[in-house]
Write an enzyme that holds these catalytic residues in place. Structure first.
Site, mmCIF file in Angstrom:
data_model
loop_
_atom_site.group_PDB
_atom_site.id
_atom_site.type_symbol
_atom_site.label_atom_id
_atom_site.label_comp_id
_atom_site.label_asym_id
_atom_site.label_seq_id
_atom_site.Cartn_x
_atom_site.Cartn_y
_atom_site.Cartn_z
ATOM 1 N N PHE A 236 -14.135 3.377 2.990
ATOM 2 C CA PHE A 236 -12.895 2.722 2.572
ATOM 3 C C PHE A 236 -12.410 3.718 1.049
ATOM 4 O O PHE A 236 -13.260 3.637 0.839
ATOM 5 C CB PHE A 236 -13.464 1.532 2.529
ATOM 6 C CG PHE A 236 -12.588 0.263 1.374
ATOM 7 C CD1 PHE A 236 -11.613 -0.493 2.680
ATOM 8 C CD2 PHE A 236 -12.222 0.496 0.166
ATOM 9 C CE1 PHE A 236 -10.562 -0.969 2.314
ATOM 10 C CE2 PHE A 236 -11.331 -0.654 -0.011
ATOM 11 C CZ PHE A 236 -10.561 -1.382 1.481
ATOM 12 N N ASP B 174 -5.451 2.680 10.920
ATOM 13 C CA ASP B 174 -6.445 2.256 10.793
ATOM 14 C C ASP B 174 -7.342 2.432 12.246
ATOM 15 O O ASP B 174 -6.671 2.544 13.019
ATOM 16 C CB ASP B 174 -7.237 1.130 9.780
ATOM 17 C CG ASP B 174 -8.402 0.743 9.289
ATOM 18 O OD1 ASP B 174 -9.379 1.267 10.860
ATOM 19 O OD2 ASP B 174 -9.146 -0.045 9.195
ATOM 20 N N GLY C 144 1.015 -1.066 -0.207
ATOM 21 C CA GLY C 144 0.030 0.064 -0.163
ATOM 22 C C GLY C 144 0.638 1.471 -0.222
ATOM 23 O O GLY C 144 0.599 1.860 -0.804
ATOM 24 N N ASP D 207 0.951 3.798 4.646
ATOM 25 C CA ASP D 207 -0.491 4.284 3.462
ATOM 26 C C ASP D 207 -1.323 4.689 4.612
ATOM 27 O O ASP D 207 -1.926 5.992 4.461
ATOM 28 C CB ASP D 207 -0.736 2.869 2.042
ATOM 29 C CG ASP D 207 -1.581 2.347 3.136
ATOM 30 O OD1 ASP D 207 -1.085 1.296 4.397
ATOM 31 O OD2 ASP D 207 -1.957 1.664 2.254
ATOM 32 N N ASP E 12 -5.531 -0.489 -2.467
ATOM 33 C CA ASP E 12 -6.397 -1.282 -3.144
ATOM 34 C C ASP E 12 -7.762 -1.874 -2.676
ATOM 35 O O ASP E 12 -7.992 -1.694 -1.715
ATOM 36 C CB ASP E 12 -5.313 -2.757 -3.833
ATOM 37 C CG ASP E 12 -5.743 -3.446 -1.822
ATOM 38 O OD1 ASP E 12 -5.013 -2.681 -1.362
ATOM 39 O OD2 ASP E 12 -5.571 -4.922 -2.203
HETATM 40 P P1 IMP Z 1 -5.119 -0.908 10.459
HETATM 41 O O1 IMP Z 1 -4.106 -2.139 11.072
HETATM 42 O O2 IMP Z 1 -6.088 -1.632 11.289
HETATM 43 O O3 IMP Z 1 -4.178 -0.036 10.758
HETATM 44 O O4 IMP Z 1 -4.472 -1.826 9.174
HETATM 45 C C1 IMP Z 1 -3.692 -1.294 8.437
HETATM 46 C C2 IMP Z 1 -3.584 -1.291 7.339
HETATM 47 O O5 IMP Z 1 -5.648 -2.216 6.825
HETATM 48 C C3 IMP Z 1 -3.344 -0.633 5.798
HETATM 49 O O6 IMP Z 1 -2.030 -0.749 5.825
HETATM 50 C C4 IMP Z 1 -4.504 -1.042 4.834
HETATM 51 O O7 IMP Z 1 -3.565 -2.041 3.854
HETATM 52 C C5 IMP Z 1 -5.641 -0.934 5.417
HETATM 53 N N1 IMP Z 1 -7.216 -0.720 5.783
HETATM 54 C C6 IMP Z 1 -6.671 0.346 6.411
HETATM 55 N N2 IMP Z 1 -8.267 0.707 5.686
HETATM 56 C C7 IMP Z 1 -8.100 1.138 4.770
HETATM 57 C C8 IMP Z 1 -8.850 1.924 3.353
HETATM 58 O O8 IMP Z 1 -9.568 2.506 3.488
HETATM 59 N N3 IMP Z 1 -8.642 1.254 2.099
HETATM 60 C C9 IMP Z 1 -7.483 0.329 1.841
HETATM 61 N N4 IMP Z 1 -6.893 -0.683 2.871
HETATM 62 C C10 IMP Z 1 -6.841 -0.409 3.844
#
Ligand code: IMP
Length: 190
Positions: A146, A97, A42, A94, A153
């Site tokens: 999203f 979340d 990403g 990228d 992606d």
């Molecule tokens: P976390 O562990 O929940 O912080 O997740 C982070 C990962 O979730 C990012 O590196 C992305 O691969 C994926 N992700 C979270 N939100 C989105 C989004 O809105 N679009 C695309 N990928 C996302």
């Protein structure tokens, strides 16, 4: 009727913000040669623009993670080639979340004794955070839609779209992963 796909950050706005981030990180790390670590896949588009907006000498490395289950447990699928001992590391993400990925990744890298670890994320979905993580630099704070494009992606598609889009109804993409390609007029079927 509201469109399913809405452009939320234009190419121009992305370019401006990435240039500001590049200048800021360069100023903070002046005199050092940081290792910029891109988290695959990403962050690739953001990283390519960010390092070219930086005015100091640096190295680029990549890290690829595997995810097990839904609790954010991660492992390393492809490791950094460089030893990080004593180095100034900048993790390039990228989007942050829940924060689970970043928290585990920092733990994995801290044991290698870098001098410092900083994180730069293009996007911060702050309201969705589950674990507290240090974020030294963020491009934009976003809501919980999203997002697609500029590296992000859906099933491997749309990373090359040069601006950032929100998907207002994810069921549309779940039913038809190419719906956004048709919206953009880049589907082979149109
Ligand atoms: P976390 O562990 O929940 O912080 O997740 C982070 C990962 O979730 C990012 O590196 C992305 O691969 C994926 N992700 C979270 N939100 C989105 C989004 O809105 N679009 C695309 N990928 C996302």
């Amino acid at each position: 009727m509201m469109s399913t796909f809405v452009e939320v950050v234009s190419r121009t706005a992305l370019k401006e913000r990435v240039e500001q981030l590049g200048a800021e990180i360069s100023a903070d790390l002046k005199g050092e040669v940081p290792v910029m670590v891109g988290v695959l896949h990403g962050s690739v588009v953001f990283l390519a623009d960010l390092v070219r907006a930086m005015s100091i000498d640096l190295e680029v490395e990549f890290l690829s993670l595997t995810r097990f289950g839904h609790d954010g447990q991660i492992g390393i699928a492809m490791d950094i080639a460089e030893a990080l001992e004593g180095r100034h590391v900048v993790l390039v993400e990228d989007i942050v979340d829940t924060g689970l990925t970043l928290a585990s990744m920092r733990r994995l890298l801290e044991v290698r004794n870098p001098a410092t670890i900083r994180t730069v994320t293009l996007l911060d979905k702050a309201p969705r955070r589950i674990v507290e993580v240090d974020l030294e630099y963020r491009g934009f704070e976003v809501g919980d839609e999203f997002l697609l494009g500029y590296g992000l992606d859906w099933k491997g598609h749309y990373r090359n779209v040069s601006s950032l889009w929100a998907v207002m109804d994810l069921e549309v993409l779940q039913a038809d992963p190419l719906a956004f390609a048709r919206h953009l007029g880049i589907s082979p079927e149109v």
